[in-house]
Design a protein around this motif. Structure first.
Motif, PDB file in Angstrom:
ATOM      1  N   CYS A 153       0.853  -1.181   0.000  1.00 16.76           N
ATOM      2  CA  CYS A 153       0.000   0.000   0.000  1.00 16.76           C
ATOM      3  C   CYS A 153       0.890   1.232   0.000  1.00 16.76           C
ATOM      4  O   CYS A 153       1.831   1.322   0.791  1.00 16.76           O
ATOM      5  CB  CYS A 153      -0.885  -0.016   1.245  1.00 16.76           C
ATOM      6  N   TYR A 154       0.603   2.156  -0.903  1.00 20.44           N
ATOM      7  CA  TYR A 154       1.343   3.406  -0.966  1.00 20.44           C
ATOM      8  C   TYR A 154       0.375   4.559  -0.785  1.00 20.44           C
ATOM      9  O   TYR A 154      -0.677   4.593  -1.417  1.00 20.44           O
ATOM     10  CB  TYR A 154       2.024   3.576  -2.324  1.00 20.44           C
ATOM     11  N   ILE A 155       0.721   5.479   0.082  1.00 16.06           N
ATOM     12  CA  ILE A 155      -0.044   6.708   0.235  1.00 16.06           C
ATOM     13  C   ILE A 155       0.961   7.844   0.171  1.00 16.06           C
ATOM     14  O   ILE A 155       1.887   7.910   0.984  1.00 16.06           O
ATOM     15  CB  ILE A 155      -0.828   6.742   1.565  1.00 16.06           C
ATOM     16  N   ASP A 156       0.803   8.687  -0.821  1.00 18.90           N
ATOM     17  CA  ASP A 156       1.700   9.827  -0.987  1.00 18.90           C
ATOM     18  C   ASP A 156       1.171  11.013  -0.207  1.00 18.90           C
ATOM     19  O   ASP A 156       0.023  11.415  -0.378  1.00 18.90           O
ATOM     20  CB  ASP A 156       1.819  10.208  -2.466  1.00 18.90           C
ATOM     21  N   LEU A 157       2.008  11.557   0.644  1.00 18.14           N
ATOM     22  CA  LEU A 157       1.660  12.757   1.391  1.00 18.14           C
ATOM     23  C   LEU A 157       2.536  13.900   0.898  1.00 18.14           C
ATOM     24  O   LEU A 157       3.756  13.773   0.858  1.00 18.14           O
ATOM     25  CB  LEU A 157       1.899  12.566   2.889  1.00 18.14           C
ATOM     26  N   GLU A 158       1.894  14.991   0.530  1.00 17.28           N
ATOM     27  CA  GLU A 158       2.668  16.147   0.095  1.00 17.28           C
ATOM     28  C   GLU A 158       3.262  16.879   1.283  1.00 17.28           C
ATOM     29  O   GLU A 158       4.285  17.525   1.171  1.00 17.28           O
ATOM     30  CB  GLU A 158       1.794  17.071  -0.744  1.00 17.28           C
ATOM     31  N   ASN A 159       2.610  16.751   2.417  1.00 20.59           N
ATOM     32  CA  ASN A 159       3.090  17.405   3.622  1.00 20.59           C
ATOM     33  C   ASN A 159       3.324  16.329   4.679  1.00 20.59           C
ATOM     34  O   ASN A 159       2.382  15.700   5.149  1.00 20.59           O
ATOM     35  CB  ASN A 159       2.047  18.425   4.102  1.00 20.59           C
TER      36      ASN A 159
ATOM     37  N   ASP B 180       0.305  12.477  11.231  1.00 19.16           N
ATOM     38  CA  ASP B 180      -0.536  12.283  12.417  1.00 19.16           C
ATOM     39  C   ASP B 180      -2.011  12.273  12.044  1.00 19.16           C
ATOM     40  O   ASP B 180      -2.784  11.440  12.538  1.00 19.16           O
ATOM     41  CB  ASP B 180      -0.271  13.364  13.470  1.00 19.16           C
ATOM     42  N   GLU B 181      -2.411  13.171  11.152  1.00 21.04           N
ATOM     43  CA  GLU B 181      -3.800  13.208  10.709  1.00 21.04           C
ATOM     44  C   GLU B 181      -4.149  11.942   9.930  1.00 21.04           C
ATOM     45  O   GLU B 181      -5.222  11.374  10.111  1.00 21.04           O
ATOM     46  CB  GLU B 181      -4.063  14.447   9.850  1.00 21.04           C
ATOM     47  N   LEU B 182      -3.217  11.478   9.091  1.00 17.82           N
ATOM     48  CA  LEU B 182      -3.442  10.236   8.344  1.00 17.82           C
ATOM     49  C   LEU B 182      -3.621   9.069   9.303  1.00 17.82           C
ATOM     50  O   LEU B 182      -4.517   8.249   9.132  1.00 17.82           O
ATOM     51  CB  LEU B 182      -2.282   9.966   7.394  1.00 17.82           C
TER      52      LEU B 182
ATOM     53  N   LEU C 270      -6.940   6.701   9.509  1.00 15.08           N
ATOM     54  CA  LEU C 270      -6.875   5.242   9.372  1.00 15.08           C
ATOM     55  C   LEU C 270      -7.467   4.554  10.603  1.00 15.08           C
ATOM     56  O   LEU C 270      -8.158   3.533  10.486  1.00 15.08           O
ATOM     57  CB  LEU C 270      -5.447   4.779   9.114  1.00 15.08           C
ATOM     58  N   ASN C 271      -7.214   5.117  11.778  1.00 16.38           N
ATOM     59  CA  ASN C 271      -7.812   4.577  13.003  1.00 16.38           C
ATOM     60  C   ASN C 271      -9.329   4.730  12.987  1.00 16.38           C
ATOM     61  O   ASN C 271     -10.054   3.826  13.417  1.00 16.38           O
ATOM     62  CB  ASN C 271      -7.223   5.252  14.244  1.00 16.38           C
ATOM     63  N   ASP C 272      -9.821   5.864  12.472  1.00 17.00           N
ATOM     64  CA  ASP C 272     -11.274   6.062  12.350  1.00 17.00           C
ATOM     65  C   ASP C 272     -11.876   5.018  11.415  1.00 17.00           C
ATOM     66  O   ASP C 272     -12.942   4.459  11.702  1.00 17.00           O
ATOM     67  CB  ASP C 272     -11.594   7.468  11.838  1.00 17.00           C
ATOM     68  N   LEU C 273     -11.211   4.759  10.304  1.00 13.06           N
ATOM     69  CA  LEU C 273     -11.679   3.741   9.364  1.00 13.06           C
ATOM     70  C   LEU C 273     -11.722   2.374  10.046  1.00 13.06           C
ATOM     71  O   LEU C 273     -12.709   1.644   9.933  1.00 13.06           O
ATOM     72  CB  LEU C 273     -10.774   3.693   8.130  1.00 13.06           C
ATOM     73  N   ALA C 274     -10.663   2.032  10.764  1.00 12.11           N
ATOM     74  CA  ALA C 274     -10.615   0.744  11.465  1.00 12.11           C
ATOM     75  C   ALA C 274     -11.736   0.639  12.497  1.00 12.11           C
ATOM     76  O   ALA C 274     -12.359  -0.421  12.643  1.00 12.11           O
ATOM     77  CB  ALA C 274      -9.250   0.554  12.129  1.00 12.11           C
TER      78      ALA C 274
END
Length: 107
Positions: free
Chosen positions: A3-9, A14-16, A20-24
């Protein structure tokens, strides 16, 4: 599984993590509701899940299997969890379920 997630910042990590915890947590809630509604009609399960502000979009039953999709949206990701719910063809009640896929898309 890769799994790849590109973050520009990079500060968004921490927000990501929170998203992900909210999704779980949402997926876990759906599983808890499914566990509680084994032996109930799919409609009763859906109504009770809706009371939590969550909705599954389900297709028509194919030989006792209903595929349902949960959509999750947040600031950094969109996701969907696909559940296969086994319905007893004799009485139309939930017998079992599996999570088929979880897809996560970076925004």
């Amino acid at each position: 599984m890769t799994c790849y997630i590109d973050l520009e910042n990079v500060n968004d990590i921490d927000e990501l993590s929170d998203e992900l915890n909210d999704l779980a947590e949402d997926i876990s809630t759906i599983q808890d509701y499914l566990d509680e509604h084994i032996g109930d009609f799919l409609e009763k399960f859906s109504e009770n899940l809706s009371s939590e502000g969550m909705e599954l979009i389900c297709n028509n039953s194919k030989e006792g299997i209903v595929d349902c999709k949960y959509k999750f949206e947040s600031d950094l990701i969109d996701a969907e969890a696909i559940f296969s719910i086994e319905i007893d063809v004799s009485d139309g009640k939930i017998k079992d379920y599996d999570i088929n896929k979880i897809r996560i898309y970076a925004k």
